[in-house]
Scaffold this motif. Sequence first.
Motif, PDB file in Angstrom:
ATOM      1  N   GLY A 181       0.715  -1.613   0.183  1.00  0.00           N
ATOM      2  CA  GLY A 181      -0.247  -0.169   0.098  1.00  0.00           C
ATOM      3  C   GLY A 181       0.776   1.208  -0.303  1.00  0.00           C
ATOM      4  N   GLY A 182       0.093   2.144   0.168  1.00  0.00           N
ATOM      5  CA  GLY A 182       0.544   3.338   0.057  1.00  0.00           C
ATOM      6  C   GLY A 182       1.992   3.997   1.225  1.00  0.00           C
ATOM      7  N   ALA A 183       2.204   2.962   2.236  1.00  0.00           N
ATOM      8  CA  ALA A 183       3.466   2.952   3.390  1.00  0.00           C
ATOM      9  C   ALA A 183       4.109   2.498   2.934  1.00  0.00           C
ATOM     10  CB  ALA A 183       2.885   2.802   4.847  1.00  0.00           C
ATOM     11  N   ALA A 184       4.068   1.170   2.036  1.00  0.00           N
ATOM     12  CA  ALA A 184       5.255   0.169   1.454  1.00  0.00           C
ATOM     13  C   ALA A 184       5.843   1.023  -0.027  1.00  0.00           C
ATOM     14  CB  ALA A 184       4.684  -0.628   1.175  1.00  0.00           C
TER      15      ALA A 184
ATOM     16  N   PRO B 246      -1.375  -3.340   7.950  1.00  0.00           N
ATOM     17  CA  PRO B 246      -1.918  -3.023   9.774  1.00  0.00           C
ATOM     18  C   PRO B 246      -2.197  -3.958  10.506  1.00  0.00           C
ATOM     19  CG  PRO B 246      -3.220  -2.516   7.997  1.00  0.00           C
ATOM     20  CD  PRO B 246      -1.737  -3.532   7.091  1.00  0.00           C
ATOM     21  N   VAL B 247      -1.167  -5.013  10.345  1.00  0.00           N
ATOM     22  CA  VAL B 247      -1.896  -6.670  11.330  1.00  0.00           C
ATOM     23  C   VAL B 247      -0.815  -6.405  12.330  1.00  0.00           C
ATOM     24  CG1 VAL B 247      -1.661  -8.738  11.001  1.00  0.00           C
ATOM     25  CG2 VAL B 247      -2.252  -7.954   8.806  1.00  0.00           C
ATOM     26  N   GLY B 248      -2.067  -6.055  13.140  1.00  0.00           N
ATOM     27  CA  GLY B 248      -0.669  -5.978  14.498  1.00  0.00           C
ATOM     28  C   GLY B 248      -1.416  -5.226  14.754  1.00  0.00           C
TER      29      GLY B 248
ATOM     30  N   LEU C  12       5.976  -0.575  11.609  1.00  0.00           N
ATOM     31  CA  LEU C  12       5.033   0.891  11.065  1.00  0.00           C
ATOM     32  C   LEU C  12       4.235   1.374  11.854  1.00  0.00           C
ATOM     33  CD1 LEU C  12       5.866   1.912   7.016  1.00  0.00           C
ATOM     34  CD2 LEU C  12       7.557   1.492   8.936  1.00  0.00           C
ATOM     35  N   ILE C  13       3.633   0.340  12.339  1.00  0.00           N
ATOM     36  CA  ILE C  13       2.346   0.315  13.247  1.00  0.00           C
ATOM     37  C   ILE C  13       2.792   1.461  14.640  1.00  0.00           C
ATOM     38  CG2 ILE C  13       0.289  -0.936  14.959  1.00  0.00           C
ATOM     39  CD1 ILE C  13       0.743  -3.242  13.118  1.00  0.00           C
ATOM     40  N   TYR C  14       2.005   2.194  14.723  1.00  0.00           N
ATOM     41  CA  TYR C  14       2.213   3.271  16.088  1.00  0.00           C
ATOM     42  C   TYR C  14       1.376   2.672  16.917  1.00  0.00           C
ATOM     43  CZ  TYR C  14      -0.677   6.404  14.031  1.00  0.00           C
ATOM     44  OH  TYR C  14      -1.499   7.149  13.234  1.00  0.00           O
TER      45      TYR C  14
ATOM     46  N   GLY D 184       8.640  11.154  13.826  1.00  0.00           N
ATOM     47  CA  GLY D 184       9.598  12.233  12.464  1.00  0.00           C
ATOM     48  C   GLY D 184       9.182  13.089  11.372  1.00  0.00           C
ATOM     49  N   GLN D 185       7.790  12.041  10.890  1.00  0.00           N
ATOM     50  CA  GLN D 185       7.184  12.649   9.552  1.00  0.00           C
ATOM     51  C   GLN D 185       6.690  14.290  10.103  1.00  0.00           C
ATOM     52  OE1 GLN D 185       3.410  13.021   9.290  1.00  0.00           O
ATOM     53  NE2 GLN D 185       3.397  11.930  10.634  1.00  0.00           N
ATOM     54  N   ALA D 186       5.784  14.003  11.391  1.00  0.00           N
ATOM     55  CA  ALA D 186       5.185  15.036  12.252  1.00  0.00           C
ATOM     56  C   ALA D 186       6.015  17.216  12.065  1.00  0.00           C
ATOM     57  CB  ALA D 186       4.219  15.186  13.311  1.00  0.00           C
TER      58      ALA D 186
HETATM   59  P1  NAP Z   1      -2.475   1.110   3.290  1.00  0.00           P
HETATM   60  O1  NAP Z   1      -1.977   1.838   1.588  1.00  0.00           O
HETATM   61  O2  NAP Z   1      -3.980   0.638   3.345  1.00  0.00           O
HETATM   62  O3  NAP Z   1      -1.981  -0.508   2.709  1.00  0.00           O
HETATM   63  C1  NAP Z   1      -2.525  -1.108   3.811  1.00  0.00           C
HETATM   64  C2  NAP Z   1      -1.182  -2.639   2.573  1.00  0.00           C
HETATM   65  O4  NAP Z   1      -1.311  -3.985   4.420  1.00  0.00           O
HETATM   66  C3  NAP Z   1      -1.857  -2.992   1.752  1.00  0.00           C
HETATM   67  O5  NAP Z   1      -0.578  -3.854   0.221  1.00  0.00           O
HETATM   68  C4  NAP Z   1      -2.811  -4.495   1.806  1.00  0.00           C
HETATM   69  O6  NAP Z   1      -3.031  -5.630   0.578  1.00  0.00           O
HETATM   70  C5  NAP Z   1      -2.132  -5.455   3.362  1.00  0.00           C
HETATM   71  N1  NAP Z   1      -3.176  -5.571   4.168  1.00  0.00           N
HETATM   72  C6  NAP Z   1      -3.694  -5.074   4.327  1.00  0.00           C
HETATM   73  N2  NAP Z   1      -4.100  -5.981   5.975  1.00  0.00           N
HETATM   74  C7  NAP Z   1      -4.053  -7.674   5.416  1.00  0.00           C
HETATM   75  C8  NAP Z   1      -3.711  -8.917   5.917  1.00  0.00           C
HETATM   76  N3  NAP Z   1      -4.415  -8.959   6.801  1.00  0.00           N
HETATM   77  N4  NAP Z   1      -2.512  -9.740   5.970  1.00  0.00           N
HETATM   78  C9  NAP Z   1      -1.862  -8.972   4.790  1.00  0.00           C
HETATM   79  N5  NAP Z   1      -1.474  -7.696   4.058  1.00  0.00           N
HETATM   80  C10 NAP Z   1      -2.616  -6.806   4.572  1.00  0.00           C
HETATM   81  O7  NAP Z   1      -2.125   1.526   4.385  1.00  0.00           O
HETATM   82  P2  NAP Z   1      -0.930   2.713   4.488  1.00  0.00           P
HETATM   83  O8  NAP Z   1      -1.245   3.907   4.501  1.00  0.00           O
HETATM   84  O9  NAP Z   1       0.537   1.609   3.342  1.00  0.00           O
HETATM   85  O10 NAP Z   1      -0.688   2.283   6.002  1.00  0.00           O
HETATM   86  C11 NAP Z   1      -0.131   0.378   6.458  1.00  0.00           C
HETATM   87  C12 NAP Z   1       0.395   0.743   7.724  1.00  0.00           C
HETATM   88  O11 NAP Z   1       1.180   1.642   8.045  1.00  0.00           O
HETATM   89  C13 NAP Z   1      -0.500   1.339   9.081  1.00  0.00           C
HETATM   90  O12 NAP Z   1      -0.608   0.281  10.098  1.00  0.00           O
HETATM   91  C14 NAP Z   1       0.278   2.522   8.779  1.00  0.00           C
HETATM   92  O13 NAP Z   1      -0.709   3.272  10.148  1.00  0.00           O
HETATM   93  C15 NAP Z   1       1.142   2.246   8.837  1.00  0.00           C
HETATM   94  N6  NAP Z   1       1.567   3.460   8.387  1.00  0.00           N
HETATM   95  C16 NAP Z   1       1.922   4.297   9.629  1.00  0.00           C
HETATM   96  C17 NAP Z   1       3.066   5.351   9.657  1.00  0.00           C
HETATM   97  C18 NAP Z   1       4.246   6.355  10.598  1.00  0.00           C
HETATM   98  O14 NAP Z   1       4.077   7.102  10.495  1.00  0.00           O
HETATM   99  N7  NAP Z   1       4.275   5.210  11.777  1.00  0.00           N
HETATM  100  C19 NAP Z   1       3.163   5.576   8.365  1.00  0.00           C
HETATM  101  C20 NAP Z   1       2.067   5.616   7.637  1.00  0.00           C
HETATM  102  C21 NAP Z   1       1.594   4.169   7.641  1.00  0.00           C
HETATM  103  P3  NAP Z   1      -3.948  -5.015  -0.190  1.00  0.00           P
HETATM  104  O15 NAP Z   1      -3.372  -4.357  -1.107  1.00  0.00           O
HETATM  105  O16 NAP Z   1      -4.231  -7.121  -0.628  1.00  0.00           O
HETATM  106  O17 NAP Z   1      -5.380  -4.839   0.926  1.00  0.00           O
END
Ligand code: NAP
Length: 466
Positions: A326-329, A383-385, A408-410, A437-439
């Motif tokens: 997803g977006g974070a990846a 978002p697993v966890g 990445l989960i906080y 950090g991003q904030a």
């Molecule tokens: P997103 O765009 O919705 O992408 C989520 C990704 O996780 C997608 O690839 C999705 O797969 C996959 N996924 C969802 N549920 C799953 C499961 N049960 N098993 C395996 N894969 C699964 O979200 P995102 O913005 O990338 O955010 C992802 C995580 O990063 C979130 O927990 C968010 O809080 C965290 N994050 C943290 C920060 C930070 O500053 N610490 C910044 C950004 C994001 P599909 O595409 O198949 O649905």
Amino acid sequence: MRASEWADLVEIRADYIRNLDIRRLLREKPCPIIFTLRGRSEGGVFSGPEKSRLEILLRAAEEGADYVDVEFSAFWKAITDRVPGDRVILSYHDLVTTPQSLETTLDAMSLTDAGILKIATRARSLSDNLRIAKLLEYAKGRRRNVIALAMGREGIPSRILGPYWGSWATFSSLPGGEPTADGQVPADEMVHRYRVRQIGAETRLYGVLGRPLGHSLSPQIHNAAFAEREMNAVYLPLEASGLDDFLEFHERHPFEGASVTIPFKEEAYQNAHSLSVSAEETGAVNTLLRKEAGWHGENTDIDAFLGPLRRIRHLARIRAVVLGSGGAARAVVYALRSQAASVCVVARNAGKARRLASRFQAEYGRWEELHQMRWDVLVNATPVGMYPQVDESPVPPEWLNGELVYDLIYNPTQTRLLKDAVVRGCKTISGVEMFLGQASRQQQLWLGFPGPEDVMRAALEQALTK
Ligand code: NAP
């Protein structure tokens, strides 16, 4: 009455009180009281006959309630004939939408003897707040005491900015209690987080743009940073229906900058007037900065992700596995590739993993192959966890055979994955570091100096404990 700790005026929603004893209730009031007994058709829970409802309101006025609230849809004359107008709040509710013609409704309400007129509608978009602002402007011209606000999460700006726009009062919920209307912000947060009483024409506006925003902790940390620096600025939750919705609001009430979160990062990228290299490369904007020529789009996630990792090890030629597509990846893969790390993307959707990998010359693999992969750094960008599924982990503990695990989960700060990683002897980094950090970098872009990380960390920890 605990609410008077924060509020100048307390509304008693008597429809929520069992065995109502008005005299006792009003005997020791620590501040002025609004007495309200809302029926079901107006969003309350009182279910007795209408005649008794009006009688109870009159009783409350006799027993010393400073104001009684009666609905415009009710037989309000029963109240205005017996209670002085300056103690009557005549209220109108639209629980479904925010109509265009609020001024007409206000004009009709103005023909009554009520001294305070209240209009509460349901916001469906951020721009519905503008109708509230316009109504308050109209009321000012007519020298009427008017309370106006939009309910719902989209309407939160009208609750926070309402008093500055001229609303006679704004409503909030009792800290730790249940809100009596959708979108109410707890009173302590109104006072301390949003500093509602200080908002004025000079207050600089910032906010986080997303939908839904229920999970966002950005208002906590940015407002804490502003307060620490005694800045006349407020950071609002902006639950928009689209980027256009935000831009329409901005046209009337200009923002200096905004954070952008799901699902608007790509729309912000497409609409920015100029872009930083990282925003350009990732196709995602998480920060908007107002410049003379237009919005400048940045992506502070990249440096925020790399910062804590770089403090632990050199990144060139490391092998990293990134979970999720997803977006974070995308930000993480770009960040790691920019440091010449070799990256393998593993996602449950193989097609998405392949597309992400090929965009940044990375590899991709299948989840089932994960246990055979060798990695120095494993990044969880799924978002697993995440709260409330705190016992889940994307990877079984026995597969954690590399050097460092970065989640990445906080929320929670220590996920199941990180706990397992510690037991397996891995180093760990929590998503808290990237989030802060991003904030902090956003504050740097908006203000010219980074956010105070210790203050922001304390605000985040407090919010997570709550
Ligand atoms: P997103 O765009 O919705 O992408 C989520 C990704 O996780 C997608 O690839 C999705 O797969 C996959 N996924 C969802 N549920 C799953 C499961 N049960 N098993 C395996 N894969 C699964 O979200 P995102 O913005 O990338 O955010 C992802 C995580 O990063 C979130 O927990 C968010 O809080 C965290 N994050 C943290 C920060 C930070 O500053 N610490 C910044 C950004 C994001 P599909 O595409 O198949 O649905």
